[in-house]
Write a protein that holds these residues in place. Structure first.
Motif, PDB file in Angstrom:
ATOM      1  N   ARG A 152      11.125  -6.898   1.594  1.00 38.07           N
ATOM      2  CA  ARG A 152      10.533  -7.868   0.661  1.00 38.07           C
ATOM      3  C   ARG A 152      11.619  -8.691  -0.024  1.00 38.07           C
ATOM      4  O   ARG A 152      11.520  -9.913  -0.115  1.00 38.07           O
ATOM      5  CB  ARG A 152       9.675  -7.157  -0.386  1.00 38.07           C
ATOM      6  N   ASP A 153      12.668  -8.028  -0.477  1.00 39.69           N
ATOM      7  CA  ASP A 153      13.746  -8.730  -1.177  1.00 39.69           C
ATOM      8  C   ASP A 153      14.538  -9.650  -0.257  1.00 39.69           C
ATOM      9  O   ASP A 153      15.155 -10.609  -0.724  1.00 39.69           O
ATOM     10  CB  ASP A 153      14.687  -7.722  -1.838  1.00 39.69           C
ATOM     11  N   ALA A 193       6.333  -2.930   4.471  1.00 41.71           N
ATOM     12  CA  ALA A 193       6.159  -4.282   3.922  1.00 41.71           C
ATOM     13  C   ALA A 193       5.074  -4.993   4.720  1.00 41.71           C
ATOM     14  O   ALA A 193       4.905  -4.739   5.921  1.00 41.71           O
ATOM     15  CB  ALA A 193       7.474  -5.054   4.016  1.00 41.71           C
ATOM     16  N   TRP A 227      11.118  -2.188   0.446  1.00 40.61           N
ATOM     17  CA  TRP A 227      11.549  -3.024  -0.676  1.00 40.61           C
ATOM     18  C   TRP A 227      12.682  -3.959  -0.263  1.00 40.61           C
ATOM     19  O   TRP A 227      12.715  -5.107  -0.680  1.00 40.61           O
ATOM     20  CB  TRP A 227      11.954  -2.165  -1.869  1.00 40.61           C
ATOM     21  N   ILE A 279       5.588 -11.246   0.327  1.00 43.09           N
ATOM     22  CA  ILE A 279       5.553  -9.964   1.026  1.00 43.09           C
ATOM     23  C   ILE A 279       5.100  -8.884   0.052  1.00 43.09           C
ATOM     24  O   ILE A 279       5.637  -8.755  -1.046  1.00 43.09           O
ATOM     25  CB  ILE A 279       6.925  -9.637   1.634  1.00 43.09           C
ATOM     26  N   GLU A 280       4.104  -8.121   0.483  1.00 43.37           N
ATOM     27  CA  GLU A 280       3.577  -7.021  -0.315  1.00 43.37           C
ATOM     28  C   GLU A 280       4.182  -5.703   0.171  1.00 43.37           C
ATOM     29  O   GLU A 280       4.732  -5.631   1.262  1.00 43.37           O
ATOM     30  CB  GLU A 280       2.057  -6.913  -0.144  1.00 43.37           C
ATOM     31  N   ILE A 281       4.013  -4.696  -0.668  1.00 42.72           N
ATOM     32  CA  ILE A 281       4.384  -3.338  -0.279  1.00 42.72           C
ATOM     33  C   ILE A 281       3.078  -2.548  -0.149  1.00 42.72           C
ATOM     34  O   ILE A 281       2.213  -2.614  -1.021  1.00 42.72           O
ATOM     35  CB  ILE A 281       5.293  -2.674  -1.332  1.00 42.72           C
ATOM     36  N   TRP A 321       3.125  -8.900   5.403  1.00 40.17           N
ATOM     37  CA  TRP A 321       3.039 -10.351   5.221  1.00 40.17           C
ATOM     38  C   TRP A 321       2.019 -10.906   6.205  1.00 40.17           C
ATOM     39  O   TRP A 321       2.176 -10.734   7.425  1.00 40.17           O
ATOM     40  CB  TRP A 321       4.392 -11.030   5.439  1.00 40.17           C
TER      41      TRP A 321
END
Length: 144
Positions: free
Chosen positions: A44-45, A70, A41, A52-54, A72
């Motif tokens: 992504r942040d 993560a 997370w 960006i996915e988890i 991408w």
């Protein structure tokens, strides 16, 4: 760095029962097993301009995710840094010695933690967010 299975760094019984001891592991061990979801997370942040996915890894047909990372554009970020996602999945599958599957995680961090019995940042011995931000910053993303 080459993709390495999260299970290589699986916590011992004492590391599972004592948050201070778990905290004192190396950064890679800490973010491979016990705080991988926090790292994902934070990654992504850290790049809000990227989609960006988890994602997570679980036993094929199972429900419990045991490693989170993560993703991408075909690249995965976890304790091993940025690697092609197929390499990360292959490393984990080989280590675990059983079929695994990738799942996309659409819930937020709090919902994920509740469903998968994972800790929220305020439940660690110390705040893992600064440690995760520092770890993410050590790796050059694939789009640069």
């Amino acid at each position: 760095m080459t993709a390495e299975a999260a299970g290589v760094f699986r916590r011992t019984a004492i590391e599972r029962s004592d948050q201070r001891i778990a905290w004192e592991r190396t950064d890679q061990a800490f973010f491979a097993a016990g705080a991988c979801h926090i790292l994902a997370w934070v990654c992504r942040d850290s790049y809000p301009e990227r989609a960006i996915e988890i994602a997570g890894v679980r036993e094929a047909g199972g429900w419990q995710v045991f490693h989170v990372y993560a993703v991408w554009d075909g690249w995965a970020f976890d304790h091993s840094g940025w690697n092609p996602e197929p390499h990360l999945l292959a490393a984990n599958t080989a280590f675990e010695g059983r079929p695994l599957e990738r799942v996309t995680i659409v819930d937020g961090l709090a919902a994920f933690c509740e469903t998968h019995h994972s800790r929220m940042p305020d439940q660690y011995w110390r705040d893992p967010l600064p440690r995760a931000r520092d770890y993410v910053s050590r790796y050059t993303p694939p789009w640069t």
